[in-house]
Motif scaffolding. Sequence first.
Motif, PDB file in Angstrom:
ATOM      1  N   ILE A  24       0.835  -1.203   0.000  1.00  0.00           N
ATOM      2  CA  ILE A  24       0.000   0.000   0.000  1.00  0.00           C
ATOM      3  C   ILE A  24       0.873   1.257   0.000  1.00  0.00           C
ATOM      4  O   ILE A  24       0.606   2.221  -0.734  1.00  0.00           O
ATOM      5  CB  ILE A  24      -0.936  -0.004   1.218  1.00  0.00           C
TER       6      ILE A  24
ATOM      7  N   SER B 274       2.459   1.699  -3.459  1.00  0.00           N
ATOM      8  CA  SER B 274       1.456   1.995  -4.482  1.00  0.00           C
ATOM      9  C   SER B 274       1.016   3.452  -4.414  1.00  0.00           C
ATOM     10  O   SER B 274       0.504   4.006  -5.399  1.00  0.00           O
ATOM     11  CB  SER B 274       0.239   1.087  -4.303  1.00  0.00           C
ATOM     12  N   ASN B 275       1.215   4.080  -3.259  1.00  0.00           N
ATOM     13  CA  ASN B 275       0.828   5.475  -3.070  1.00  0.00           C
ATOM     14  C   ASN B 275       2.025   6.419  -3.056  1.00  0.00           C
ATOM     15  O   ASN B 275       1.908   7.581  -2.627  1.00  0.00           O
ATOM     16  CB  ASN B 275       0.030   5.625  -1.770  1.00  0.00           C
ATOM     17  N   ASP B 276       3.180   5.927  -3.510  1.00  0.00           N
ATOM     18  CA  ASP B 276       4.388   6.758  -3.648  1.00  0.00           C
ATOM     19  C   ASP B 276       4.823   7.410  -2.347  1.00  0.00           C
ATOM     20  O   ASP B 276       5.326   8.543  -2.323  1.00  0.00           O
ATOM     21  CB  ASP B 276       4.181   7.852  -4.707  1.00  0.00           C
ATOM     22  N   ILE B 277       4.630   6.721  -1.239  1.00  0.00           N
ATOM     23  CA  ILE B 277       5.080   7.238   0.054  1.00  0.00           C
ATOM     24  C   ILE B 277       6.550   6.864   0.232  1.00  0.00           C
ATOM     25  O   ILE B 277       6.913   5.689   0.193  1.00  0.00           O
ATOM     26  CB  ILE B 277       4.225   6.661   1.198  1.00  0.00           C
TER      27      ILE B 277
ATOM     28  N   THR C 223       8.126   7.850  -9.548  1.00  0.00           N
ATOM     29  CA  THR C 223       6.826   7.697  -8.905  1.00  0.00           C
ATOM     30  C   THR C 223       5.804   7.204  -9.926  1.00  0.00           C
ATOM     31  O   THR C 223       6.073   7.162 -11.122  1.00  0.00           O
ATOM     32  CB  THR C 223       6.363   9.038  -8.307  1.00  0.00           C
TER      33      THR C 223
END
Length: 268
Positions: free
Chosen positions: A107, A110-113, A126
């Motif tokens: 997760i 997938s959210n570029d954290i 990203t």
Amino acid sequence: HGDLSFGFIATMLASASTLSLSYAAPAAPAGASLRHARPAAAPPLMETKADLEALAKDLNPAVGFWDPLALSDYSFWGTSQEATIGFLREAEIKHGRIAMAGFVGYIVHSNDIRWTFDKVAASVPTGLPAPAVWDAIPDIAKWQIILFVGVMESWRENKVVLEAEGQKHYMSGGKPGYFPSFDLLPHPVPFPLFDPFGISKRATEEKKAKGRLAEINNGRLAMIGLFGFLSEATVPGSVPFLKGVVPAYTGEVMAPFTQNIFTAPTAL
């Protein structure tokens, strides 16, 4: 580069086989005391199939004991049924823990954290699906993760380390899921990996037992969830609930390196 581990590498590392028990850490000097004092361990207790059946009811009364491959009836590597059950218990707990980390990691990526101070993370483009993030990092970063996990596996399996803390190997009546402290390392480590903040020490036995059941159930759910992510990413539409939520991935989720014996050109 721990922030770059995600679903794929977590799954791969979780399935790593038990490393050699012959590895020996330096013995503690005579008279030396462990940095993290531990109470005397209880006598080794070998779990039986009946114990598994009772545990299954506590974990999920609706499902109960479910062993379609009858693994609990086997005696792996010429040991005993009880030793095999110890191996299976350890394997499930370990897989569950890694899957929980992998589920969250999937997760996150997938959210570029990203951690702003991690140069390797900053070098990865990203907008990539989580498995592609792994493909994009340098091989040396991948090897750091793999070797670190190998060291942790060796430490967990080490007979000398376990005996120094009054523990046994999980196939010899030791606690499944137990991870020893790093007291025998010459370099001080501030926190043990198992219960680093001493939370479980202050818990009642009832609360500890409840926590162990929750960990197994959460680990099982995480294994299903992680493979749900991977399935939908590689075969879009295979998990209807995740359709349009998990981006497609065209790479090979079971290949740790983009260049391997299946993809590298060979000369005859």
